[in-house]
Scaffold this motif. Structure first.
Motif, PDB file in Angstrom:
ATOM      1  N   MET A 223       0.872  -1.266  -0.119  1.00  0.00           N
ATOM      2  CA  MET A 223       0.132  -0.052   0.077  1.00  0.00           C
ATOM      3  C   MET A 223       0.886   1.311  -0.086  1.00  0.00           C
ATOM      4  N   ALA A 224       0.462   2.164  -0.666  1.00  0.00           N
ATOM      5  CA  ALA A 224       1.505   3.451  -0.838  1.00  0.00           C
ATOM      6  C   ALA A 224       1.159   4.412   0.155  1.00  0.00           C
ATOM      7  N   GLU A 225       2.141   5.021   0.543  1.00  0.00           N
ATOM      8  CA  GLU A 225       2.218   5.637   1.805  1.00  0.00           C
ATOM      9  C   GLU A 225       1.624   6.919   1.498  1.00  0.00           C
ATOM     10  N   GLU A 226       0.838   7.460   2.273  1.00  0.00           N
ATOM     11  CA  GLU A 226      -0.088   8.899   1.968  1.00  0.00           C
ATOM     12  C   GLU A 226       0.953  10.085   2.018  1.00  0.00           C
ATOM     13  N   THR A 227       1.040  11.052   1.290  1.00  0.00           N
ATOM     14  CA  THR A 227       1.892  12.244   1.275  1.00  0.00           C
ATOM     15  C   THR A 227       1.274  12.921   2.661  1.00  0.00           C
ATOM     16  N   PRO A 228       1.955  13.580   3.476  1.00  0.00           N
ATOM     17  CA  PRO A 228       1.412  14.120   4.588  1.00  0.00           C
ATOM     18  C   PRO A 228       1.042  15.654   4.028  1.00  0.00           C
ATOM     19  N   TYR A 229      -0.006  16.119   4.866  1.00  0.00           N
ATOM     20  CA  TYR A 229      -0.647  17.565   4.710  1.00  0.00           C
ATOM     21  C   TYR A 229       0.501  18.655   4.926  1.00  0.00           C
ATOM     22  N   VAL A 230       0.738  19.406   4.210  1.00  0.00           N
ATOM     23  CA  VAL A 230       1.785  20.496   4.523  1.00  0.00           C
ATOM     24  C   VAL A 230       1.053  22.004   4.569  1.00  0.00           C
ATOM     25  N   PRO A 231       0.728  22.417   5.833  1.00  0.00           N
ATOM     26  CA  PRO A 231       0.050  23.483   5.922  1.00  0.00           C
ATOM     27  C   PRO A 231       0.842  24.726   4.943  1.00  0.00           C
ATOM     28  N   ARG A 232      -0.284  25.542   4.456  1.00  0.00           N
ATOM     29  CA  ARG A 232       0.136  26.820   3.704  1.00  0.00           C
ATOM     30  C   ARG A 232       0.652  27.842   4.769  1.00  0.00           C
ATOM     31  N   LEU A 233       2.041  28.276   4.156  1.00  0.00           N
ATOM     32  CA  LEU A 233       2.515  29.136   5.142  1.00  0.00           C
ATOM     33  C   LEU A 233       3.465  30.228   4.242  1.00  0.00           C
ATOM     34  N   ALA A 234       3.345  31.500   4.608  1.00  0.00           N
ATOM     35  CA  ALA A 234       4.199  32.595   3.992  1.00  0.00           C
ATOM     36  C   ALA A 234       4.797  33.383   5.031  1.00  0.00           C
ATOM     37  N   ILE A 235       6.137  33.750   4.993  1.00  0.00           N
ATOM     38  CA  ILE A 235       6.409  34.724   6.130  1.00  0.00           C
ATOM     39  C   ILE A 235       6.912  36.002   5.557  1.00  0.00           C
ATOM     40  N   GLY A 236       7.077  37.008   6.385  1.00  0.00           N
ATOM     41  CA  GLY A 236       7.429  38.315   6.038  1.00  0.00           C
ATOM     42  C   GLY A 236       8.530  38.808   6.883  1.00  0.00           C
ATOM     43  N   LEU A 237       9.663  39.325   6.443  1.00  0.00           N
ATOM     44  CA  LEU A 237      10.564  40.133   7.453  1.00  0.00           C
ATOM     45  C   LEU A 237      10.300  41.406   7.005  1.00  0.00           C
ATOM     46  N   VAL A 238       9.743  41.897   8.057  1.00  0.00           N
ATOM     47  CA  VAL A 238       9.543  43.443   7.995  1.00  0.00           C
ATOM     48  C   VAL A 238      10.482  44.504   8.292  1.00  0.00           C
ATOM     49  N   HIS A 239      11.040  45.142   7.462  1.00  0.00           N
ATOM     50  CA  HIS A 239      12.059  46.246   7.721  1.00  0.00           C
ATOM     51  C   HIS A 239      11.421  47.520   7.968  1.00  0.00           C
ATOM     52  N   TYR A 240      10.199  47.876   7.504  1.00  0.00           N
ATOM     53  CA  TYR A 240       9.285  48.822   7.672  1.00  0.00           C
ATOM     54  C   TYR A 240       7.766  48.370   7.637  1.00  0.00           C
ATOM     55  N   PRO A 241       6.864  48.874   8.591  1.00  0.00           N
ATOM     56  CA  PRO A 241       7.044  49.681   9.699  1.00  0.00           C
ATOM     57  C   PRO A 241       7.458  48.940  10.890  1.00  0.00           C
ATOM     58  N   VAL A 242       8.622  49.528  11.557  1.00  0.00           N
ATOM     59  CA  VAL A 242       9.177  48.946  12.559  1.00  0.00           C
ATOM     60  C   VAL A 242       9.475  49.882  13.323  1.00  0.00           C
ATOM     61  N   ARG A 243       9.959  49.726  14.925  1.00  0.00           N
ATOM     62  CA  ARG A 243      10.066  50.594  15.756  1.00  0.00           C
ATOM     63  C   ARG A 243      11.559  50.531  16.186  1.00  0.00           C
ATOM     64  N   ASP A 244      12.137  51.871  16.451  1.00  0.00           N
ATOM     65  CA  ASP A 244      13.450  51.907  17.095  1.00  0.00           C
ATOM     66  C   ASP A 244      13.402  51.933  18.718  1.00  0.00           C
TER      67      ASP A 244
END
Length: 194
Positions: free
Chosen positions: A1-22
């Protein structure tokens, strides 16, 4: 029996350089670093992130990212280190958080801010709760990471919620990780196969 492909959640990430605080809580833009481009891209690839956005309003900073990406995707770097080319395949530089959301184009995604300033949050997610939303409820997530002294109050308030902060070992509970380290820890906790 073929192994089922695991579910991979949909995820994007953002590295924010603006707007940020000093350090004085003023809204600023921070400089993009070469280390953040490479190291976060590698962590994003390890943990199945669909897209890694580097967010900065200044054209010169975006051009810097594009030069780095070109070197490793099509230039000499692509021949020298094919693994780096693979890791940088899903990286994109954009002018704003809104442009990143528009580009990923997943309107139903939860927007999760990372911050120690949880008093500004609509909802506070533990790592376990967010992991459940992603893996069981199958909700897509766009996770934002701030540079400098963190994301602005407006950006945090406009997010679906915030993720619990990474705590240091007692008794000091030291909390001053590089953003590269914080991204890696967060991705492992919500996307790791454990």
């Amino acid at each position: 029996m073929a192994e089922e492909t695991p579910y991979v959640p949909r995820l994007a990430i953002g590295l924010v350089h603006y707007p940020v605080r000093d350090s004085k809580q003023k809204t600023v833009a921070t400089n993009i670093t070469n280390f953040d481009i490479h190291d976060i891209a590698r962590a994003a690839t390890v943990f199945g992130v669909e897209k890694y956005y580097i967010i900065h309003p200044m054209k010169e900073q975006l051009m810097f990212v594009d030069r780095v990406l070109d070197h490793w995707r099509t230039g000499q770097g692509s021949k020298f280190n094919p693994m780096r080319k693979t890791a940088l395949g899903n990286v994109k530089a954009v002018e704003s958080v809104e442009k990143a959301f528009e580009d990923w184009n997943v309107p139903e995604a939860l927007t999760i801010a990372t911050t120690a300033r949880t008093e500004w949050a609509k909802h506070k997610y533990s790592f376990a709760e967010l992991r459940n939303e992603m893996h069981v409820a199958k909700k897509p997530v766009f996770m934002l990471f701030g540079t400098g002294f963190g994301l602005t109050e407006d950006l945090i308030r406009s997010s679906s919620g915030v993720l619990e902060s990474i705590r240091g070992a007692p008794p000091k509970d030291y909390r001053h990780l590089s953003v590269r380290s914080a991204v890696s820890i967060c991705l492992d906790r919500v996307m790791g196969p454990w």
